[in-house]
Design an enzyme around this catalytic site. Structure first.
Site, PDB file in Angstrom:
ATOM      1  N   TYR A  94       1.155  14.927 -27.489  1.00  0.00           N
ATOM      2  CA  TYR A  94       2.096  15.196 -28.587  1.00  0.00           C
ATOM      3  C   TYR A  94       3.254  16.085 -28.146  1.00  0.00           C
ATOM      4  CZ  TYR A  94      -0.414  12.731 -32.181  1.00  0.00           C
ATOM      5  OH  TYR A  94      -0.974  11.726 -32.935  1.00  0.00           O
ATOM      6  N   GLU A 136      -7.078  12.448 -36.019  1.00  0.00           N
ATOM      7  CA  GLU A 136      -7.561  11.694 -34.857  1.00  0.00           C
ATOM      8  C   GLU A 136      -8.844  12.318 -34.295  1.00  0.00           C
ATOM      9  OE1 GLU A 136      -3.853  11.361 -32.588  1.00  0.00           O
ATOM     10  OE2 GLU A 136      -3.018  10.284 -34.298  1.00  0.00           O
TER      11      GLU A 136
HETATM   12  C1  HEM Z   1       4.292  12.885 -34.746  1.00  0.00           C
HETATM   13  C2  HEM Z   1       4.157  12.051 -33.757  1.00  0.00           C
HETATM   14  C3  HEM Z   1       3.941  10.572 -33.854  1.00  0.00           C
HETATM   15  C4  HEM Z   1       4.246   9.677 -34.844  1.00  0.00           C
HETATM   16  C5  HEM Z   1       4.897   9.957 -36.188  1.00  0.00           C
HETATM   17  C6  HEM Z   1       3.818   8.374 -34.394  1.00  0.00           C
HETATM   18  C7  HEM Z   1       3.959   7.202 -35.132  1.00  0.00           C
HETATM   19  C8  HEM Z   1       3.545   5.956 -34.724  1.00  0.00           C
HETATM   20  C9  HEM Z   1       3.694   4.734 -35.484  1.00  0.00           C
HETATM   21  C10 HEM Z   1       4.316   4.619 -36.862  1.00  0.00           C
HETATM   22  C11 HEM Z   1       3.166   3.734 -34.754  1.00  0.00           C
HETATM   23  C12 HEM Z   1       3.102   2.247 -35.122  1.00  0.00           C
HETATM   24  C13 HEM Z   1       1.770   1.912 -35.718  1.00  0.00           C
HETATM   25  C14 HEM Z   1       1.584   0.417 -35.810  1.00  0.00           C
HETATM   26  O1  HEM Z   1       1.683  -0.278 -34.810  1.00  0.00           O
HETATM   27  O2  HEM Z   1       1.337  -0.063 -36.902  1.00  0.00           O
HETATM   28  C15 HEM Z   1       2.679   4.318 -33.522  1.00  0.00           C
HETATM   29  C16 HEM Z   1       2.092   3.597 -32.520  1.00  0.00           C
HETATM   30  C17 HEM Z   1       1.847   4.113 -31.275  1.00  0.00           C
HETATM   31  N1  HEM Z   1       1.920   5.426 -30.893  1.00  0.00           N
HETATM   32 FE1  HEM Z   1       2.504   6.972 -32.056  1.00  0.00          FE
HETATM   33  N2  HEM Z   1       3.279   8.487 -33.152  1.00  0.00           N
HETATM   34  C18 HEM Z   1       3.341   9.813 -32.781  1.00  0.00           C
HETATM   35  C19 HEM Z   1       2.871  10.352 -31.603  1.00  0.00           C
HETATM   36  C20 HEM Z   1       2.413   9.621 -30.536  1.00  0.00           C
HETATM   37  C21 HEM Z   1       1.987  10.168 -29.274  1.00  0.00           C
HETATM   38  C22 HEM Z   1       1.927  11.648 -28.927  1.00  0.00           C
HETATM   39  C23 HEM Z   1       1.649   9.120 -28.469  1.00  0.00           C
HETATM   40  C24 HEM Z   1       1.186   9.166 -27.036  1.00  0.00           C
HETATM   41  C25 HEM Z   1       1.959   9.375 -26.034  1.00  0.00           C
HETATM   42  C26 HEM Z   1       1.834   7.921 -29.246  1.00  0.00           C
HETATM   43  C27 HEM Z   1       1.585   6.644 -28.798  1.00  0.00           C
HETATM   44  C28 HEM Z   1       1.633   5.511 -29.569  1.00  0.00           C
HETATM   45  C29 HEM Z   1       1.326   4.183 -29.055  1.00  0.00           C
HETATM   46  C30 HEM Z   1       0.946   3.854 -27.623  1.00  0.00           C
HETATM   47  C31 HEM Z   1       1.461   3.296 -30.124  1.00  0.00           C
HETATM   48  C32 HEM Z   1       1.287   1.792 -30.109  1.00  0.00           C
HETATM   49  C33 HEM Z   1       2.557   1.206 -29.705  1.00  0.00           C
HETATM   50  C34 HEM Z   1       2.451  -0.171 -29.180  1.00  0.00           C
HETATM   51  O3  HEM Z   1       2.494  -1.107 -29.968  1.00  0.00           O
HETATM   52  O4  HEM Z   1       2.357  -0.274 -27.973  1.00  0.00           O
HETATM   53  N3  HEM Z   1       2.292   8.258 -30.487  1.00  0.00           N
HETATM   54  N4  HEM Z   1       2.921   5.663 -33.533  1.00  0.00           N
END
Ligand code: HEM
Length: 252
Positions: A94, A136
């Protein structure tokens, strides 16, 4: 968060939203350049379509808009944290995302990193990150506590591949031979494969059409016509055989 910071954050949401494409492309380029190890975490096939980059930034902006009442976003938090747990996202990641996002906001709004505005956005981001990290952690703990459950990636061997009219059905069993938790129809797992000709792994979710039992999983893989060389489905279909190993997270 103090009221002045809340006002600062809320007043910049519309400008950031208008510049959404600039914000997200700057953000991902910066992050994947500075932290290339994250290329194993983010699906590069999704990056190329722009779908995922928009999702993350849009979620941050939606949260900022509702910062005085984050319970509005409870459903979104549940959805995002489930997806994150399926991808084994860890708390220390994060700060990497946060730092890159703040630099991108500073760039798009053309304000210095040491301004009040960025300090306000930092507090907002940390607040959201804490909510997600806690949600989580609970999910990771629940998965690990189940009979045959686990948290994070676990090695599975491909034990059968059957062709069907749409693609192939893969059957996999845990490499360690121990129990594997069952799953309901509609639940999904992430499957991580090695990308041919790159020092990279890529994850992708696969949904179960039927309930899963007997310490094995069966999932259908369909070719992605417009998939890039990072398409997990196409890599599985073209490069993976019985006896090969994939990494898998527990069903959610
Ligand atoms: C406040 C921080 C964060 C927010 C608001 C956020 C929000 C989101 C959202 C809205 C999605 C899409 C969900 C879906 O596919 O329906 C997502 C997917 C994802 N997030 Fe986060 N995220 C955050 C932090 C992180 C962090 C720290 C990581 C790791 C480095 C991360 C890695 C991912 C990955 C790998 C996906 C899937 C993307 C894909 O399709 O490959 N996120 N996140």
């Amino acid at each position: 968060m103090n009221p002045q910071y809340i006002e600062l954050v809320k007043s910049t949401v519309p400008v950031l939203r208008e510049n959404g494409v600039a914000l997200t492309s700057y953000f991902y380029n910066r992050m994947l350049t500075n932290n290339p190890e994250l290329k194993n975490t983010f699906n590069l096939d999704h990056q190329s379509t722009g779908r995922q980059p928009r999702a993350l930034a849009a979620a941050v902006l939606a949260y900022a808009e509702n910062i005085e009442n984050p319970s509005v976003l409870a459903k979104a938090i549940e959805h995002i944290s489930t997806k994150h747990v399926s991808l084994d996202i860890q708390p220390d990641q994060y700060s990497i995302v946060g730092e890159n996002l703040l630099h991108s906001i500073s760039e798009v709004l053309d304000v210095p990193m040491d301004s009040d505005l960025i300090a306000a956005w930092k507090e907002a981001y940390l607040q959201l990150a804490e909510i997600l990290i806690n949600s989580e952690k609970q999910k990771f703990d629940n998965l690990a506590a189940k009979q045959g459950g686990w948290s994070g990636w676990r090695s599975f061997d491909i034990t059968a591949i059957e062709s069907n009219e749409n693609g192939k059905t893969f059957t996999i069993k845990a490499t360690d031979g121990n129990d594997v938790v069952g799953a309901d129809a509609g639940q999904y797992v992430s499957v991580k494969v090695k990308v041919p000709n790159h020092e990279l792994q890529q994850p992708q979710q696969f949904k179960f059409a039927d309930a899963q039992a007997n310490n094995e999983f069966k999932f259908a893989v369909k070719a992605e016509e417009n998939g890039t060389e990072f398409s997990v489905a196409n890599i599985l279909l073209e490069n993976y055989n019985v006896g090969d190993t994939v990494q898998v997270t527990a069903p959610l």
